[in-house]
Enzyme design. Structure first.
Site, PDB file in Angstrom:
ATOM      1  N   GLU A   1      45.844  14.870  47.839  1.00  0.00           N
ATOM      2  CA  GLU A   1      46.471  13.949  48.801  1.00  0.00           C
ATOM      3  C   GLU A   1      45.588  12.728  49.020  1.00  0.00           C
ATOM      4  O   GLU A   1      46.084  11.605  49.134  1.00  0.00           O
ATOM      5  CB  GLU A   1      46.751  14.653  50.135  1.00  0.00           C
ATOM      6  CG  GLU A   1      47.563  15.948  50.034  1.00  0.00           C
ATOM      7  CD  GLU A   1      48.835  15.851  49.214  1.00  0.00           C
ATOM      8  OE1 GLU A   1      49.421  14.761  49.128  1.00  0.00           O
ATOM      9  OE2 GLU A   1      49.240  16.878  48.628  1.00  0.00           O
TER      10      GLU A   1
ATOM     11  N   GLU B   1      52.605  11.544  40.507  1.00  0.00           N
ATOM     12  CA  GLU B   1      52.248  12.964  40.577  1.00  0.00           C
ATOM     13  C   GLU B   1      51.455  13.442  39.355  1.00  0.00           C
ATOM     14  O   GLU B   1      50.475  14.161  39.490  1.00  0.00           O
ATOM     15  CB  GLU B   1      53.483  13.838  40.809  1.00  0.00           C
ATOM     16  CG  GLU B   1      54.167  13.594  42.161  1.00  0.00           C
ATOM     17  CD  GLU B   1      53.247  13.740  43.375  1.00  0.00           C
ATOM     18  OE1 GLU B   1      52.137  14.291  43.216  1.00  0.00           O
ATOM     19  OE2 GLU B   1      53.630  13.291  44.469  1.00  0.00           O
TER      20      GLU B   1
HETATM   21  N1  B3K Z   1      54.068  14.017  47.517  1.00  0.00           N
HETATM   22  C1  B3K Z   1      54.344  15.263  48.161  1.00  0.00           C
HETATM   23  C2  B3K Z   1      55.726  15.706  47.812  1.00  0.00           C
HETATM   24  C3  B3K Z   1      56.565  16.123  48.959  1.00  0.00           C
HETATM   25  C4  B3K Z   1      58.042  16.039  48.602  1.00  0.00           C
HETATM   26  C5  B3K Z   1      58.821  17.123  49.204  1.00  0.00           C
HETATM   27  N2  B3K Z   1      60.237  16.944  49.060  1.00  0.00           N
HETATM   28  C6  B3K Z   1      53.344  16.303  47.819  1.00  0.00           C
HETATM   29  C7  B3K Z   1      52.335  15.872  46.832  1.00  0.00           C
HETATM   30  O1  B3K Z   1      52.568  15.871  45.655  1.00  0.00           O
HETATM   31  O2  B3K Z   1      51.258  15.453  47.226  1.00  0.00           O
HETATM   32 ZN    ZN Z   2      51.234  14.599  44.872  1.00  0.00          ZN
END
Ligand code: B3K
Ligand code: ZN
Length: 882
Positions: A301, A323
């Site tokens: 994150e 991602e």
């Molecule tokens: N970017 C979030 C994804 C959450 C989406 C949920 N519908 C988690 C992550 O990859 O860090």
């Molecule tokens: Zn992510």
């Protein structure tokens, strides 16, 4: 009812309007929160003139709407279930709306919802439209100013993105806080949190000398569980500066832990919201695996702050842009923090077991999909893990230094923009001069490529001819595939010397040394590589480090594999040789079980294990991995038709045979790795514990008195959750219910107050191989601590049963399937995102025998007859498609 319709990548249009600034006001109340939004809108320079202004909005009750201070009358705007349309909007306007929403009724956990009395948000991908009317798409980026108003007693803490600028008291026992986020961001990165929370704080000085305040906000009883997350955060901040030159860009970075969360965590700008399972740790409550997960997710994150937030996605088809890259970054971070070979082994095991299965099933999709019905269904292993492998291949093709130049160029050129995968790969091509046109097929072609390798040694010419034939199987909607550009890292290990031989590639441009990396570029459907000056007959070591996400077949004999297991300098391939050797034995035993023939253990496998146990590795963590047999799920992936019972029986047989033959060696390893040291999640200690617990699992597989006694002692000693959980699991999974039941009861009573430990208590019981497992699932679903509304509980009880207890889930009476369908039908109403995930094992029905196929299909059809959310609808349709 009209069926939900897909959205197509080819239909992408830039937005008609952009939002330069967003001002929000939340007046929080559980069932009727008021959200006032003032949007500074202007026509997008690239859009056609005269287009209407269409805002997204779902489950909102509009109270007021005004443009530039003028209230709109009925007829001046149009509302439907998903949009608010203004036909004749001026080129520049300030749009003010006031809506009412109901967080208490929000069980989907998307938008603004309540978790344990605390308000929190999840906006990615399209949750913001459940908060206010907006251009809820990632290519609309605005600065935000947010005022949160709440009850002073109930909600003493009021948080949002960016920097706090003002706070104060209001009448009626309320107070407010105003936050400003100076970095333009898409709505999916917006967050609000309000509750009775407490914090731990720390500081970080960035490489340019700026002071950043770090805060982790938790419920008061969890204040003693934040140390590891904080340490991980600081390590991630240093790592990203040193490795990618990326510095944090606000004065404050906050993490909040919540109990009800659909995924692991969310990278909201300056205010990451975490599933408590991905942030809280304590030696007594969290296992080593949990500690490592926390480190990885905190890193993930945090790394999004650049790969995702500063540079974001143009549209959701580009999801893997952020991602795939960010998973690659978090995997590299964890590898640097712990044992790098073990991290690679774990990541590849996961990919080969779960992502390969996805890529071979009815929901297979490209890393950049070209259409979707529900974007929440695309937060998949393919987008994340295969996406990361693609970035890793780029790193391998370019080498780290050039890859880093490409990354620098990408961040510099696209800072503050919403971009595409072409933009990212384009930077890599530009800095390297490589033509990556064919490589781009990795993003558009679904399915796992298969490589058949064949080698011949020519004594007379001292040449080794390696022929590689690639083929990607058809996947839904993609019957024909083109050859990919695949980096195949190889070594040739001399059979006499046991050492790596120098690699000289004899190609069209003459002889070329392959010493740097030994990477072959496979581009054709079939290609023969001639390696010259090969002084002795070699065993090839192929796909070293798992240089590409493919299935590689080579006709290795058991002798070759034993040889590689001993001599390969590539740690990953040495582990893989062991896995291949075990697979050969398992294949024979599966066949024997099917044919009702007596099972005979492969002596060579036993001897290979003896070698491992008696001449231990330097890296104990790698040794623990080497001693771990392929999982039932992985073995199943290798079978043309999955025979769950034969797989289980064969694996148990191998495990028990090894335990009988090598009992003393396992016992010695167990004893050598006992320790009284104070718990630390250090690489050394984790290695020791995993080795010790693997040894114990062998001893317990034959349930001899010594093993049972050791497990019981380890449970009772209670040194740390890793050891306690390992011992309790072995006891509960054994037939010794006389010992298991009291232990389970004691554990459940001791930890009744701790939801994360209770999740483990649920999982341990429902994964037991004994035939009462399904009854236990049913019994536990009625337990007062179970709730379908909490995703962690659903995963701990239902998810664990359907994914990790294969023999019981796949019972021939179909009761396992029926139970899952019942759960999906209930969750479809409560939380569609979780419903659409938990259903996965049923969608794989084509992999099983006819009887099971019919049973699974019948349950899918039963689900399809329901009034379905778009999420479940999309998955079930794909699963049942011809
Ligand atoms: N970017 C979030 C994804 C959450 C989406 C949920 N519908 C988690 C992550 O990859 O860090
Ligand atoms: Zn992510």
């Amino acid at each position: 009812m009209t069926e939900p319709q897909p959205v197509y990548l080819k239909d992408y249009q830039p937005p008609a309007f952009r939002i330069t600034h967003t001002e929000l006001k939340f007046d929080l109340a559980p069932s009727n929160t008021r959200v006032t939004a003032l949007l500074h809108l202007e026509r997008h320079p690239d859009s056609q003139p005269g287009l209407p202004l269409i805002l997204d909005g779902e489950k909102l009750s509009l109270q007021r709407i005004a443009i530039d201070g003028q209230e709109l009358q009925e007829g001046e705007y149009r509302l439907d279930a998903e949009t608010l349309t203004i036909e004749d909007a001026p080129d520049r306007l300030r749009l003010e709306t006031e809506v009412e929403i109901d967080p208490a009724a929000n069980t989907a956990l998307e938008g603004l919802y309540l978790s344990n009395g605390m308000f929190c948000t999840q906006c990615e991908a399209q949750g913001f439209r459940r908060i206010t009317y907006y251009l809820d798409r990632p290519d609309v980026m605005a600065t935000f100013s947010t005022t949160v108003i709440g009850d002073r007693e109930q909600l003493p803490v009021l948080l949002s993105n960016g920097n706090p600028v003002e706070r104060g008291e209001l009448p009626n026992g309320k107070h407010f806080a105003t936050w400003e986020d100076p970095h333009p961001k898409p709505s999916y990165l917006f967050a609000v949190v309000a509750g009775s929370l407490e914090k731990v704080e720390d500081h970080f000085t960035t490489m340019s000398g700026r002071e950043v305040l770090l805060q982790i906000w938790v419920e008061p009883e969890n204040l003693d569980k934040t140390e590891h997350a904080m340490r991980s955060l600081k390590a991630a901040m240093v790592w990203d500066e040193q490795t990618y030159g990326r510095e944090y860009d606000l004065d404050l970075f906050m993490i909040v832990a919540v109990n009800d969360f659909n995924m692991g965590a969310m990278e909201n700008k300056g205010l990451n919201i975490f599933n408590s399972a991905a942030v809280l740790t304590h030696p007594q409550t969290a296992t080593d695996a949990a500690y490592q997960r926390v480190e990885g997710v905190v890193g993930h994150e945090y790394f999004h702050n650049w790969s995702g937030n500063r540079v974001t996605c143009r549209d959701w088809f580009q999801l893997s842009l952020k991602e795939g890259f960010t998973v690659f970054r978090d995997q590299s971070f964890s590898a640097d923090m712990n044992s790098a070979p073990v991290k690679r082994i774990e990541d590849v095991s996961y990919l080969r077991t779960a992502q390969f299965a996805e890529d071979a099933g009815p929901t297979a999709h490209p890393v950049r999909p070209d259409h979707y019905i529900e974007i929440s269904n695309f937060y998949t292993l393919t987008i994340y893990e295969k996406g990361s492998e693609i970035v890793r291949m780029l790193r391998n093709l370019l080498g780290w230094d050039t890859f880093r130049q490409g990354s620098d160029l990408y961040f510099a050129r696209f800072d503050g923009q919403a971009v595409t995968i072409e933009d990212f790969v384009g930077c890599m091509a530009e800095v390297s001069g490589l033509d990556l046109t064919q490589f781009m097929l990795w993003y558009s072609q679904a399915g796992t490529p298969e490589i058949d390798a064949h080698g011949e040694y020519d004594y007379a010419k001292a040449e080794y001819h390696l022929t590689l034939r690639q083929r990607t199987p058809a996947t839904p909607g993609q019957p024909n595939k083109q050859p990919l550009h695949i980096p195949v890292r190889i070594g040739l290990v001399g059979t006499k010397s046991g050492e790596d031989l120098a690699l000289t590639l004899n190609g069209s441009q003459g002889k070329q040394s392959l010493s740097e990396g030994g990477v072959l570029h496979l581009r054709e459907a079939e290609q023969t590589f001639v390696l010259s000056d090969v002084a002795e007959a070699p065993v090839p070591s192929l796909l070293r480090g798992f240089s590409a996400p493919v299935k590689l077949r080579f006709p290795y004999g058991r002798e070759d594999l034993s040889f590689l297991l001993q001599h390969d300098v590539d740690g990953f391939n040495r582990w893989d040789a062991g896995q291949r050797l075990a697979m050969l034995a398992l294949d024979d035993l599966i066949a024997a079980h099917r044919n009702g023939v007596e099972k005979v253990m492969d002596v060579r496998l036993t001897e290979a294990f003896r070698g491992l146990l008696t001449a231990p590795e330097e890296d104990q963590a790698v040794l623990a991995e080497m001693l771990t047999l392929p999982s039932e799920a992985y073995i199943a992936e290798q079978q043309p038709v999955v025979d769950v019972d034969a797989i289980h029986a064969a694996r148990v047989f191998v495990k028990q045979s090894l335990a009988v033959a090598l009992r003393d060696e396992f016992l010695a390893i167990y004893q050598a790795n006992q320790s009284d040291a104070v718990y630390a999640p250090s690489a050394e200690q984790i290695a020791q514990r995993s080795l010790k617990n693997v040894a114990l699992s062998y001893l317990m597989s034959i349930e001899d008195e010594r093993g049972v006694e050791l497990a019981q002692q380890q449970f009772e000693a209670g040194h740390n959750m890793t050891d306690v959980r390992a011992a309790l699991t072995l006891l509960v999974h054994s037939s010794r219910s006389d010992i298991a039941e009291p232990a389970l009861r004691a554990f459940g009573e001791k930890w009744a107050h701790d939801p994360l430990v209770m999740d483990q208590w649920f999982s341990i019981q429902v994964t037991r191989p004994q035939p009462d497992a399904l009854d236990r699932v049913k019994y536990l679903m009625a337990h007062p601590a179970f709730s379908l509304k909490n995703p962690n509980r659903v995963r701990a009880l239902i998810g664990a049963f359907v994914n990790q207890n294969r023999i019981n889930f796949h019972r021939l009476d179909g009761e396992g399937y029926e139970l899952l369908a019942d759960v999906v039908i209930k969750l479809n109403k409560l939380n569609p995102e979780i419903a659409a995930r938990i259903i996965t094992p049923l969608t794989r029905w084509r992999r099983f025998d006819e009887q099971r196929q019919a049973l699974m299909k019948a349950q899918l059809e039963r689900i399809r007859a329901e009034d379905l959310s778009p999420n479940v609808f999309e998955i079930v349709e794909k699963a049942l498609a011809e």
